[in-house]
Enzyme design. Structure first.
Site, PDB file in Angstrom:
ATOM      1  N   ALA A  72       0.829  -1.201   0.000  1.00  0.00           N
ATOM      2  CA  ALA A  72       0.000   0.000   0.000  1.00  0.00           C
ATOM      3  C   ALA A  72       0.867   1.258   0.000  1.00  0.00           C
ATOM      4  O   ALA A  72       1.989   1.283   0.528  1.00  0.00           O
ATOM      5  CB  ALA A  72      -0.914   0.007   1.218  1.00  0.00           C
ATOM      6  N   GLY A 117       0.828  -5.646   0.653  1.00  0.00           N
ATOM      7  CA  GLY A 117      -0.099  -5.788  -0.469  1.00  0.00           C
ATOM      8  C   GLY A 117       0.569  -6.269  -1.738  1.00  0.00           C
ATOM      9  O   GLY A 117      -0.074  -6.902  -2.572  1.00  0.00           O
ATOM     10  N   GLU A 120       0.590  -9.866  -1.397  1.00  0.00           N
ATOM     11  CA  GLU A 120      -0.791 -10.335  -1.507  1.00  0.00           C
ATOM     12  C   GLU A 120      -1.245 -10.402  -2.961  1.00  0.00           C
ATOM     13  O   GLU A 120      -2.010 -11.292  -3.340  1.00  0.00           O
ATOM     14  CB  GLU A 120      -1.710  -9.437  -0.679  1.00  0.00           C
ATOM     15  CG  GLU A 120      -1.519  -9.656   0.821  1.00  0.00           C
ATOM     16  CD  GLU A 120      -2.293  -8.679   1.673  1.00  0.00           C
ATOM     17  OE1 GLU A 120      -3.045  -9.129   2.556  1.00  0.00           O
ATOM     18  OE2 GLU A 120      -2.147  -7.454   1.464  1.00  0.00           O
ATOM     19  N   GLU A 140       2.442  -6.141   7.887  1.00  0.00           N
ATOM     20  CA  GLU A 140       1.412  -5.169   8.278  1.00  0.00           C
ATOM     21  C   GLU A 140       1.292  -4.944   9.785  1.00  0.00           C
ATOM     22  O   GLU A 140       1.029  -3.821  10.225  1.00  0.00           O
ATOM     23  CB  GLU A 140       0.052  -5.593   7.710  1.00  0.00           C
ATOM     24  CG  GLU A 140      -0.123  -5.318   6.233  1.00  0.00           C
ATOM     25  CD  GLU A 140       0.368  -6.446   5.331  1.00  0.00           C
ATOM     26  OE1 GLU A 140       0.036  -6.450   4.136  1.00  0.00           O
ATOM     27  OE2 GLU A 140       1.096  -7.345   5.839  1.00  0.00           O
TER      28      GLU A 140
END
Length: 266
Positions: A72, A117, A120, A140
């Protein structure tokens, strides 16, 4: 390499022949950090690919030489109010879901950092090809959140609950060799070759029936986590969806005639 289609400023789709698509994360100045605008572009690109019947395999790559994606965009996140963050959530979630729900086989080509992310996005793919520079992880909890792009669900499915717990709770980064050993990536290739190796794998996949590929992926995805009897019912439904297709007829004919199939794709 064929044509390129841009989606916003930071996502591109390139064609390699008729049946292999390369989905490029192309925000090099930010190591492909996923901003709100980039998340929207990624969703739009995936929706276009999902509707493209000619695309039989998709490879996710990065235009940055030292990172796949660092997750992110925390600089943007730092400027958001709580209300902004709440409004942004469906946008960011939609991008990860769009990758996960691509109906054809997907391969992530990872080099350098694939964190949060970014990892991910790779986990949302069916296969991950990584080179020796790859560093992956879900850090995270070290910044006060959780893996919210599918990581808490996809990682245990890939490596088991306890191993996923250790990786998420420690927030540690894992270098390429250990990542391969733990099953965080599927293939470890020579430095600088992840993209070429992934595209080669995609080409071999794309030689097969597009109807069969999509049905096999659907059966594996829907059947995962079900008990065996329920899973076999999912498989049977997928079999029925292909058994009377043009691809099945062409595949059997080509086998008997000792020639390469010309898949109708229906």
């Amino acid at each position: 390499m064929g044509s390129e289609q841009r989606y916003g400023e930071w996502v591109a789709v390139r064609r390699h022949g008729e049946h292999v698509a390369e989905l490029v994360l192309d925000r090099p100045k930010a190591m492909n950090a996923v901003s709100t605008a980039m998340a929207r572009a990624l969703t739009e690109a995936c929706e276009a690919l999902a509707a493209d019947r000619a695309a039989r395999a998709v490879v996710l790559t990065s235009s940055h030489d030292r990172a796949f994606c660092v997750g992110a965009d925390l600089k943007e996140r730092n400027s958001l109010t709580d209300a902004d963050l709440l409004r942004q959530r469906p946008v960011s979630r939609g991008a990860y879901t769009a990758v996960l729900e691509l109906p054809m086989p997907t391969i992530a080509a990872v080099h350098g950092f694939a964190l949060g992310g970014g990892f991910e996005i790779a986990l949302a793919c069916d296969l991950i090809v990584a080179d020796g520079t790859a560093v992956v992880g879900l850090p995270e909890v070290s910044v006060g959140v959780i893996p919210g792009g599918g990581g808490t669900q996809l990682l245990p499915r890939r490596v088991g609950a306890a191993r996923a717990a250790e990786l998420v709770f420690t927030a540690r980064r894992v270098a390429a060799a250990e990542a391969r050993e733990l099953g965080l990536v599927d293939q470890l290739v020579d430095e600088g070759t992840d993209r070429d190796e992934a595209l080669g794998l995609a080409g071999r996949i794309a030689a097969n029936s597009p109807v069969g590929l999509r049905a096999a992926k659907r059966a594996m995805r829907l059947g995962h986590g079900l008990d065996l009897r329920a899973g076999l019912e999912v498989e049977d439904a997928a079999w029925r969806s292909v058994a009377f297709s043009g691809d099945r007829a062409e595949g059997v004919a080509a086998f008997n005639e000792k020639r390469t199939p010309d898949w109708p794709g229906e």
